[in-house]
Design an enzyme around this catalytic site. Structure first.
Site, PDB file in Angstrom:
ATOM      1  N   ASN A 209       0.855  -1.195   0.000  1.00  0.00           N
ATOM      2  CA  ASN A 209       0.000   0.000   0.000  1.00  0.00           C
ATOM      3  C   ASN A 209       0.883   1.234   0.000  1.00  0.00           C
ATOM      4  OD1 ASN A 209       0.382   0.976   2.861  1.00  0.00           O
ATOM      5  ND2 ASN A 209      -0.289  -1.124   3.233  1.00  0.00           N
ATOM      6  N   ASP A 278      -4.870  -6.293   5.142  1.00  0.00           N
ATOM      7  CA  ASP A 278      -5.922  -7.132   5.722  1.00  0.00           C
ATOM      8  C   ASP A 278      -5.855  -8.557   5.184  1.00  0.00           C
ATOM      9  OD1 ASP A 278      -7.136  -5.223   7.388  1.00  0.00           O
ATOM     10  OD2 ASP A 278      -8.070  -4.278   5.639  1.00  0.00           O
ATOM     11  N   LYS A 288      10.032 -16.908  -9.391  1.00  0.00           N
ATOM     12  CA  LYS A 288       9.290 -15.824 -10.038  1.00  0.00           C
ATOM     13  C   LYS A 288       8.193 -16.396 -10.937  1.00  0.00           C
ATOM     14  CE  LYS A 288      10.046 -11.985 -13.150  1.00  0.00           C
ATOM     15  NZ  LYS A 288      10.928 -11.486 -14.193  1.00  0.00           N
ATOM     16  N   PRO A 304      -4.282 -11.625  10.535  1.00  0.00           N
ATOM     17  CA  PRO A 304      -4.866 -11.292  11.832  1.00  0.00           C
ATOM     18  C   PRO A 304      -4.989  -9.781  11.971  1.00  0.00           C
ATOM     19  CG  PRO A 304      -2.586 -12.045  12.073  1.00  0.00           C
ATOM     20  CD  PRO A 304      -2.951 -12.232  10.634  1.00  0.00           C
ATOM     21  N   ASP A 305      -6.026  -9.318  12.654  1.00  0.00           N
ATOM     22  CA  ASP A 305      -6.156  -7.887  12.937  1.00  0.00           C
ATOM     23  C   ASP A 305      -5.381  -7.617  14.232  1.00  0.00           C
ATOM     24  OD1 ASP A 305      -6.995  -5.353  13.854  1.00  0.00           O
ATOM     25  OD2 ASP A 305      -8.779  -5.489  12.588  1.00  0.00           O
ATOM     26  N   ILE A 306      -4.202  -7.035  14.077  1.00  0.00           N
ATOM     27  CA  ILE A 306      -3.285  -6.874  15.231  1.00  0.00           C
ATOM     28  C   ILE A 306      -3.926  -5.979  16.292  1.00  0.00           C
ATOM     29  CG2 ILE A 306      -0.949  -6.214  15.943  1.00  0.00           C
ATOM     30  CD1 ILE A 306      -0.147  -6.438  12.936  1.00  0.00           C
ATOM     31  N   PHE A 322      -5.578   3.891  14.432  1.00  0.00           N
ATOM     32  CA  PHE A 322      -5.830   4.848  13.348  1.00  0.00           C
ATOM     33  C   PHE A 322      -6.977   4.297  12.505  1.00  0.00           C
ATOM     34  CE2 PHE A 322      -2.700   8.280  12.511  1.00  0.00           C
ATOM     35  CZ  PHE A 322      -1.960   8.152  13.675  1.00  0.00           C
ATOM     36  N   LYS A 340     -12.406  -2.274  18.074  1.00  0.00           N
ATOM     37  CA  LYS A 340     -11.009  -2.631  18.391  1.00  0.00           C
ATOM     38  C   LYS A 340     -10.647  -2.254  19.828  1.00  0.00           C
ATOM     39  CE  LYS A 340      -9.781  -2.558  13.521  1.00  0.00           C
ATOM     40  NZ  LYS A 340      -8.696  -2.784  12.592  1.00  0.00           N
TER      41      LYS A 340
END
Ligand code: PMT
Length: 405
Positions: A209, A278, A288, A304-306, A322, A340
């Site tokens: 990203n 995600d 390759k 996993p969502d830390i 955030f 969260k």
């Protein structure tokens, strides 16, 4: 106020140089150890002897003078001081600082020091408003240098306008503000995540990203400035970790998960500024991937969502999350804050110019579980970070008084 603090006052060649005698005097009255470095032009406006008498220390002008205290004086001084204030800061000095030019004693110290730097610009209004000066100021602000003023009013050249150096009182007050924040998190342990994770597909490709890491690195700097022992868990970025911060490099969301979870129990504060993927490719191949003209489908599996995991596990920690949103900023951020289980959520609409990914500035709102919300205007990421640190300090105080009954 400044007891035990070592402050370097850098004076450059402007008519406002005479006002700096009062800055030095006020700092000394408040028990600072004051050192003064002047450019040659500054000595045309005010005599070094005046500053030497007021600071009770030798005044530095020339790189090649006989050493007064240390062997390599500009380096020793750069490392010795807790803060530097350049006042007045001429357009010329701002330009030199912006490009990192080191051609005299003061500009060399400014390049060598890792102490926080403040500048109080002073110049004719046309010079101040020139795009070159504004660009230089923006670059300095971006680097975390604090700009004090300038004020508007009558100028030495006979015109009215913006460019007068701020008064001595205001300059000293900025330093007071800064040092009062320095001890805020002394003795606390903080962990910050930064950057965008990379999820490999094969040895040369990954899903990533646009996070540059700037927001998280600024937070690490602000936490460290406030006295916290700070760990930065960083996904790949082009940035240098702030001095004094321990940096642990990771690449993937799973690596970040392992480091953050293992350090979490010993932390007082955790800030999750990283943009964590995600999903990751279900399969990472060893060689390759060759093109064969056919279309391809990549199967993704959830990471996993830390932050959510930390929210479930948290005991006494202050947990900051955030939310990077492209629509319905406040509603989505509110939902993330509750789901969260964080103590504060920083919401940014990453589609706004001047906000979000890879920008030197950000536009954020702080959301609290008790329904409070603070909206900030566009400001540098370091300013956002310093505001966040003062909220963290307040949250820690509230937590302490809750624990004490
Ligand atoms: O790095 P910069 O270029 O300076 O850009 C700054 C930024 C835009 C990356 C930053 O301001 C920001 O918004 N960071 C959070 C980005 C993000 O992943 O937001 P999110 O809304 O998808 O995630 C919400 C929160 O959960 C975040 O605290 C995130 O770190 C965390 N999370 C998300 C997914 C996951 N698997 N684990 C997590 O911990």
């Amino acid at each position: 106020m400044f007891s035990g603090k070592k402050i370097l006052v850098g004076i450059t060649g402007g008519i406002a140089a005479y006002k700096v005698a009062e800055v030095v005097s006020r700092l000394r009255k408040q028990h600072a150890e004051v050192h003064v470095a002047m450019t040659k032009s500054a000595t045309e406006f005010i005599a070094p002897l005046t500053l030497r008498s007021l600071s009770a220390n030798p005044v530095y002008v020339d790189l090649f003078d006989e050493p007064k205290l240390w062997n390599i004086e500009h380096i020793a001084l750069a490392e010795h001081v807790d803060a530097v204030i350049v006042a007045p800061a001429t357009a010329n000095m701002l330009a030199k600082m912006a490009i990192g030019l080191a051609d005299d004693f003061l500009s060399t110290v400014l390049l060598a020091t890792r102490a926080p730097i403040f500048v109080a610009p002073a110049m004719n209004q046309a010079m101040y408003q020139h795009p070159a000066t504004q660009d230089n100021l923006a670059r300095l602000r971006d680097r975390g240098i604090q700009i004090i003023g300038p004020a508007t009013g009558f100028q030495a050249c006979g015109t009215e306008g913006i460019g007068r150096m701020s008064e001595a009182e205001e300059i000293v007050e900025s330093l007071v503000q800064f040092f009062s924040g320095v001890e805020l998190l002394k003795g606390k342990k903080a962990l910050v995540t930064a950057g965008g994770t990379q999820e490999p597909l094969d040895p040369v490709r990954y899903l990533g990203n646009r996070s540059s890491g700037r927001m998280g690195y600024a937070i690490a700097q602000a936490l460290q400035e406030a006295g916290a022992e700070t760990i930065l868990v960083s996904a790949p970025t082009d940035l240098l970790p702030p001095p004094g911060v321990t940096c642990i490099s990771v690449r993937t969301a799973l690596e970040m998960y392992d480091v953050v979870l293992s350090r979490f129990p010993e932390m007082d504060v955790v800030v999750k500024a990283a943009a964590v993927a995600d999903y990751r490719p279900a399969v990472q191949v060893d060689q390759k991937i060759k093109k064969d003209g056919s279309s391809r489908t990549i199967e993704l599996v959830p990471n996993p969502d830390i932050l959510a995991e930390l929210g479930r596990k948290k005991t006494s920690q202050i947990l900051i999350g955030f939310a990077a949103e492209t629509e319905n900023l406040l509603a989505n951020a509110q939902e993330k804050m509750l789901r969260k289980n964080v103590n504060l959520l920083v919401a940014n609409d990453v589609t706004k110019p001047g906000a979000g990914f890879n920008s030197p500035t950000n536009i954020v709102s702080f959301l609290f579980p008790d329904g409070r919300r603070i909206d900030f205007p566009q400001m540098s990421k370091l300013e956002v970070a310093r505001n966040l640190v003062s909220e963290i300090a307040s949250l820690l105080v509230c937590k302490r008084s809750e624990t004490n009954g």
